[in-house]
Design a protein around this motif. Structure first.
Motif, PDB file in Angstrom:
ATOM      1  N   THR A  51      46.310  43.644  43.352  1.00 18.64           N
ATOM      2  CA  THR A  51      46.940  44.661  42.795  1.00 18.64           C
ATOM      3  C   THR A  51      46.544  45.407  41.505  1.00 18.64           C
ATOM      4  OG1 THR A  51      48.524  43.507  41.906  1.00 18.64           O
ATOM      5  CG2 THR A  51      48.775  44.018  44.018  1.00 18.64           C
ATOM      6  N   CYS A  52      45.603  44.817  40.825  1.00 16.12           N
ATOM      7  CA  CYS A  52      45.156  45.389  39.459  1.00 16.12           C
ATOM      8  C   CYS A  52      44.436  46.780  39.559  1.00 16.12           C
ATOM      9  CB  CYS A  52      44.071  44.311  38.761  1.00 16.12           C
ATOM     10  SG  CYS A  52      43.478  44.854  37.261  1.00 16.12           S
ATOM     11  N   PRO A  53      44.931  47.700  38.906  1.00 12.72           N
ATOM     12  CA  PRO A  53      44.339  48.935  39.094  1.00 12.72           C
ATOM     13  C   PRO A  53      43.187  49.270  38.408  1.00 12.72           C
ATOM     14  CG  PRO A  53      46.225  49.137  37.309  1.00 12.72           C
ATOM     15  CD  PRO A  53      46.108  47.549  37.773  1.00 12.72           C
ATOM     16  N   LEU A  54      42.753  48.297  37.626  1.00 13.42           N
ATOM     17  CA  LEU A  54      41.256  48.617  36.974  1.00 13.42           C
ATOM     18  C   LEU A  54      40.246  47.360  37.124  1.00 13.42           C
ATOM     19  CD1 LEU A  54      42.105  49.927  33.600  1.00 13.42           C
ATOM     20  CD2 LEU A  54      41.447  51.237  35.599  1.00 13.42           C
ATOM     21  N   GLY A  55      40.964  46.146  37.116  1.00 11.92           N
ATOM     22  CA  GLY A  55      40.094  44.884  37.451  1.00 11.92           C
ATOM     23  C   GLY A  55      38.971  45.030  38.552  1.00 11.92           C
ATOM     24  N   PRO A  56      39.227  45.297  39.783  1.00  9.56           N
ATOM     25  CA  PRO A  56      38.089  45.458  40.711  1.00  9.56           C
ATOM     26  C   PRO A  56      37.149  46.480  40.307  1.00  9.56           C
ATOM     27  CG  PRO A  56      40.277  45.158  41.924  1.00  9.56           C
ATOM     28  CD  PRO A  56      40.619  45.612  40.195  1.00  9.56           C
ATOM     29  N   ASP A  57      37.275  47.626  39.783  1.00 17.43           N
ATOM     30  CA  ASP A  57      36.402  48.528  39.355  1.00 17.43           C
ATOM     31  C   ASP A  57      35.382  47.912  38.326  1.00 17.43           C
ATOM     32  OD1 ASP A  57      37.481  50.287  40.969  1.00 17.43           O
ATOM     33  OD2 ASP A  57      38.731  51.470  39.600  1.00 17.43           O
ATOM     34  N   ILE A  58      36.236  47.338  37.350  1.00 17.10           N
ATOM     35  CA  ILE A  58      35.496  46.376  36.274  1.00 17.10           C
ATOM     36  C   ILE A  58      34.699  45.400  36.960  1.00 17.10           C
ATOM     37  CG2 ILE A  58      35.437  45.083  34.336  1.00 17.10           C
ATOM     38  CD1 ILE A  58      38.161  46.645  33.838  1.00 17.10           C
TER      39      ILE A  58
END
Length: 99
Positions: A51-58
């Motif tokens: 659910t992390c809004p930035l973690g997967p993009d990072i």
């Protein structure tokens, strides 16, 4: 999750900027892995990575750049530059200069 499970030596030096440090996270690695055994095996996953809004993009950028052979020190600088304005960073240690 697979990258976090197999490359802690990379993600432990990469911050997350979604505000998850309020959950005790210290790096992007912690968005995925909650616990490891003494021998380094993942014993508990953290559901935050889903659910992390930035973690997967990072993590996606880190995976790409790592596969391209960029050193962790440069990857960290690039992540800080790209995501640094998005929110508070986890309190992540800097990678050693040789990485």
């Amino acid at each position: 999750y697979a990258f976090a499970g197999t490359k802690p030596e990379v993600l432990k030096y990469i911050p997350c900027y979604c505000g998850c440090r309020s959950q005790g996270h210290r790096s992007n690695h912690d968005c995925y892995v909650k616990r490891r055994s003494p021998d380094g095996r993942v014993t508990e996953w953290d559901s935050h990575g889903v659910t992390c809004p930035l973690g997967p993009d990072i993590t996606g950028d880190v995976m790409l750049w790592h596969d391209q052979g960029k050193p962790v020190t440069i990857i960290r600088q690039d992540i800080d530059r790209e995501f640094g304005s998005r929110g508070p960073a986890t309190l992540t240690p800097e990678p050693p200069k040789h990485q």
